[in-house]
Design an enzyme around this catalytic site. Structure first.
Site, PDB file in Angstrom:
ATOM      1  N   LYS A   1       1.553   7.790   0.901  1.00 49.12           N
ATOM      2  CA  LYS A   1       2.047   7.929   2.318  1.00 49.12           C
ATOM      3  C   LYS A   1       3.611   8.551   2.370  1.00 49.12           C
ATOM      4  O   LYS A   1       4.152   8.397   1.285  1.00 49.12           O
ATOM      5  CB  LYS A   1       2.225   6.410   2.770  1.00 49.12           C
ATOM      6  CG  LYS A   1       0.817   5.741   2.981  1.00 49.12           C
ATOM      7  CD  LYS A   1       1.160   4.118   3.402  1.00 49.12           C
ATOM      8  CE  LYS A   1      -0.111   3.255   3.496  1.00 49.12           C
ATOM      9  NZ  LYS A   1      -1.031   3.753   4.781  1.00 49.12           N
TER      10      LYS A   1
ATOM     11  N   GLU B   1      -8.110   2.326   1.152  1.00 51.78           N
ATOM     12  CA  GLU B   1      -8.493   1.302   0.055  1.00 51.78           C
ATOM     13  C   GLU B   1      -8.585  -0.014   0.693  1.00 51.78           C
ATOM     14  O   GLU B   1      -9.364  -0.682  -0.161  1.00 51.78           O
ATOM     15  CB  GLU B   1      -7.315   1.435  -0.756  1.00 51.78           C
ATOM     16  CG  GLU B   1      -6.100   0.131  -0.316  1.00 51.78           C
ATOM     17  CD  GLU B   1      -5.654   0.584   1.280  1.00 51.78           C
ATOM     18  OE1 GLU B   1      -5.075  -0.441   1.788  1.00 51.78           O
ATOM     19  OE2 GLU B   1      -5.653   1.708   1.347  1.00 51.78           O
TER      20      GLU B   1
ATOM     21  N   ARG C   1     -10.946  -0.854   2.788  1.00 50.84           N
ATOM     22  CA  ARG C   1     -12.635  -0.433   3.118  1.00 50.84           C
ATOM     23  C   ARG C   1     -12.993  -0.947   1.717  1.00 50.84           C
ATOM     24  O   ARG C   1     -14.292  -1.403   1.450  1.00 50.84           O
ATOM     25  CB  ARG C   1     -13.042   0.445   3.925  1.00 50.84           C
ATOM     26  CG  ARG C   1     -12.695   1.782   3.111  1.00 50.84           C
ATOM     27  CD  ARG C   1     -12.948   3.085   4.230  1.00 50.84           C
ATOM     28  NE  ARG C   1     -11.896   2.958   5.162  1.00 50.84           N
ATOM     29  CZ  ARG C   1     -11.586   3.992   6.024  1.00 50.84           C
ATOM     30  NH1 ARG C   1     -12.553   4.756   6.172  1.00 50.84           N
ATOM     31  NH2 ARG C   1     -10.707   3.912   6.599  1.00 50.84           N
TER      32      ARG C   1
ATOM     33  N   ASP D   1       0.861  -1.284   0.058  1.00 51.99           N
ATOM     34  CA  ASP D   1       0.257   0.179  -0.090  1.00 51.99           C
ATOM     35  C   ASP D   1       0.902   1.130   0.013  1.00 51.99           C
ATOM     36  O   ASP D   1       1.447   1.459   1.005  1.00 51.99           O
ATOM     37  CB  ASP D   1      -0.938   0.023   1.307  1.00 51.99           C
ATOM     38  CG  ASP D   1      -1.889   1.089   1.193  1.00 51.99           C
ATOM     39  OD1 ASP D   1      -1.967   1.844   0.163  1.00 51.99           O
ATOM     40  OD2 ASP D   1      -2.449   1.474   2.204  1.00 51.99           O
TER      41      ASP D   1
ATOM     42  N   ASP E   1       0.277  -5.120   4.842  1.00 49.40           N
ATOM     43  CA  ASP E   1      -1.014  -4.865   4.656  1.00 49.40           C
ATOM     44  C   ASP E   1      -2.044  -5.741   4.156  1.00 49.40           C
ATOM     45  O   ASP E   1      -3.046  -5.580   3.872  1.00 49.40           O
ATOM     46  CB  ASP E   1      -1.258  -3.465   3.642  1.00 49.40           C
ATOM     47  CG  ASP E   1      -2.216  -2.483   4.180  1.00 49.40           C
ATOM     48  OD1 ASP E   1      -2.738  -2.868   5.386  1.00 49.40           O
ATOM     49  OD2 ASP E   1      -2.744  -1.794   3.366  1.00 49.40           O
TER      50      ASP E   1
END
Length: 466
Positions: free
Chosen positions: A244, A316, A318, A237, A255
């Protein structure tokens, strides 16, 4: 899976040192009954049976005679997990059945294996650990061994760098597990996600050179209750266009920890032959930056028909889960569980060791928490505080996937997922960390199975008919 190298079978060794298990309450009486030489030695070493301590005791010739071991909670699988790393690695050890403190051999096996674990795929000189003598020839068929095997699976998957654990590699793991236990696999890959109506899984993964996919494993008797498991499989991610920082991205190989837990739990269900019909769903993607990355402000009509405005491409998890949950719910399972490393907010609230449990059914939540206590595998319930749905308000869609507010982030994420669970569907959501930041007995730094034993104990209490 054969016995890991931290174990020795009875036909491999001629002698094993006894592990005499003691606690502070039993130590004085036990010590008084020992020969003067043993008393003098242990007193000189300052040993007093404090939890997580050990002392090798020599015989008259100066050779090791036995090991005095201090313990706290004898029902905790990790109570003796310090031993594999701290005892001399060349030795083989066995539990003394006459110890003042009785330890379940199954718990010792589990704790010993967890304590000896090291991720050694890339190491040229793996570290050796002390070995535990296993006298049960059928140990590979025990529940303790199945739990250890599943926990090691989670750790190995989470520890493996994304280059070697992307969406296709997660698919290969699912295929391997299915083949081992008689399951069936179906995979929807790339643009087929759009034609088969999994738009949010496609959107999150479309910018990566590694095609997104939905992995589905099914197993079991059609006459049994349907158990649906979903695991977030974001193999890396970056945060997408809402990128990030370095610190936030450093460990994002983990992740996919939710998918690792779901795969391991599915393996446990099949290995222990729980009387359920199993459906495992893993939406496997990389959330990458690229010319076709999904953007803040876009609106995606999800599988359920709800339109979602993208507030933050770093929310992302969810998104991939909402299509998987909607798909799982279409079959009306008896129980729907999902696992994810979903929010940093859950870690701020509960720290690294406590997965957050959200549940829409009071009886299910109570069973889950009771199983957590019984298995010494902690989880902590947090509320589905529905007034916080206001944080997901959108002016152009049914809801947004996030908001500008940082308030109640774990709750807000769980509420988002709940919108894709039909009324009346029993559902529980785990927001975990899947990681140890530092080294502790039985908890090596790196990937970790958290709440796995609790989930399996809950399923056993629900479905196993004794």
């Amino acid at each position: 899976m054969s016995l890991p190298p931290c174990f020795a079978s009875a036909d491999q060794v001629a002698h094993a040192l006894r592990l005499v298990v003691l606690d502070r309450g039993s130590y004085a009486e036990w010590l008084a009954a020992q020969p003067a030489s043993v008393q003098s030695w242990l007193n000189a070493q300052g040993f007093n049976a404090t939890a997580a301590t050990q002392q090798v005791v020599p015989n008259a010739n100066g050779e090791p005679a036995f090991v005095a071991v201090g313990i706290g909670d004898a029902g905790d699988p990790l109570a003796l997990a310090h031993l594999p790393a701290l005892l001399p690695a060349q030795g083989v050890y066995r539990l003394d059945p006459d110890s003042p403190v009785k330890v379940d051999p199954a718990l010792l096996l589990l704790g010993w294996g967890l304590g000896a674990y090291r991720f050694e795929r890339y190491l040229k000189t793996p570290k050796k650990s002390a070995r535990l003598l296993i006298e049960d020839a059928g140990v590979e068929n025990t529940e303790a061994f199945a739990l250890l095997k599943a926990s090691i699976l989670v750790r190995d998957l989470v520890n493996t760098p994304t280059e070697h654990m992307g969406p296709a590699e997660l698919e290969a793991v699912a295929i391997r597990i299915a083949q081992a236990y008689g399951g069936q696999i179906k995979v929807v890959v790339g643009d087929d996600l759009l034609t088969q109506n999994f738009p949010t899984i496609h959107a999150v993964g479309r910018a990566s050179h590694r095609a997104p996919r939905l992995i589905e494993l099914t197993w079991g008797d059609p006459g049994h209750p349907l158990l649906a498991l979903c695991g977030k499989g974001v193999c890396f991610d970056t945060g997408g266009l809402s990128i990030k920082t370095y610190e936030g991205m450093r460990n994002m190989k983990k992740d996919m920890g939710g998918s690792a837990h779901a795969l391991a739990l599915a393996q446990l269900v099949m290995a222990r032959k729980l009387p359920v019909r199993l459906q495992l769903l893993v939406p496997a993607v990389e959330n990458s930056v690229g010319p076709n990355a999904f953007r803040p402000g876009e609106v995606i009509v999800t599988r359920s028909g709800l339109a979602v405005e993208i507030d933050n491409t770093d929310a992302e998890g969810r998104l991939v889960l909402c299509d998987a949950l909607a798909y799982a719910a279409e079959s009306r399972p008896d129980l729907l569980l999902d696992f994810s490393t979903l929010t940093g907010a859950a870690r701020v609230a509960l720290g690294p060791d406590l997965p957050a449990l959200f549940c829409n059914d009071e009886a299910l939540a109570a069973d889950y928490l009771a199983a957590s206590t019984q298995s010494r595998d902690p989880i902590w319930r947090m509320p589905l505080w529905r007034p916080y749905l206001s944080y997901l308000r959108s002016n152009v869609a049914d809801l947004a996937n996030g908001s500008a507010s940082r308030m109640g982030g774990a709750i807000v994420a769980a509420l988002y997922l709940e919108r894709f669970v039909p009324d009346g569907q029993r559902w529980a959501h785990i927001d975990g960390y899947a990681w140890n930041d530092n080294e502790r007995p039985g908890k090596p730094a790196g990937g970790e199975a958290q709440g796995l034993r609790a989930a399996f104990a809950m399923l056993q209490s629900r479905y196993r008919k004794n």
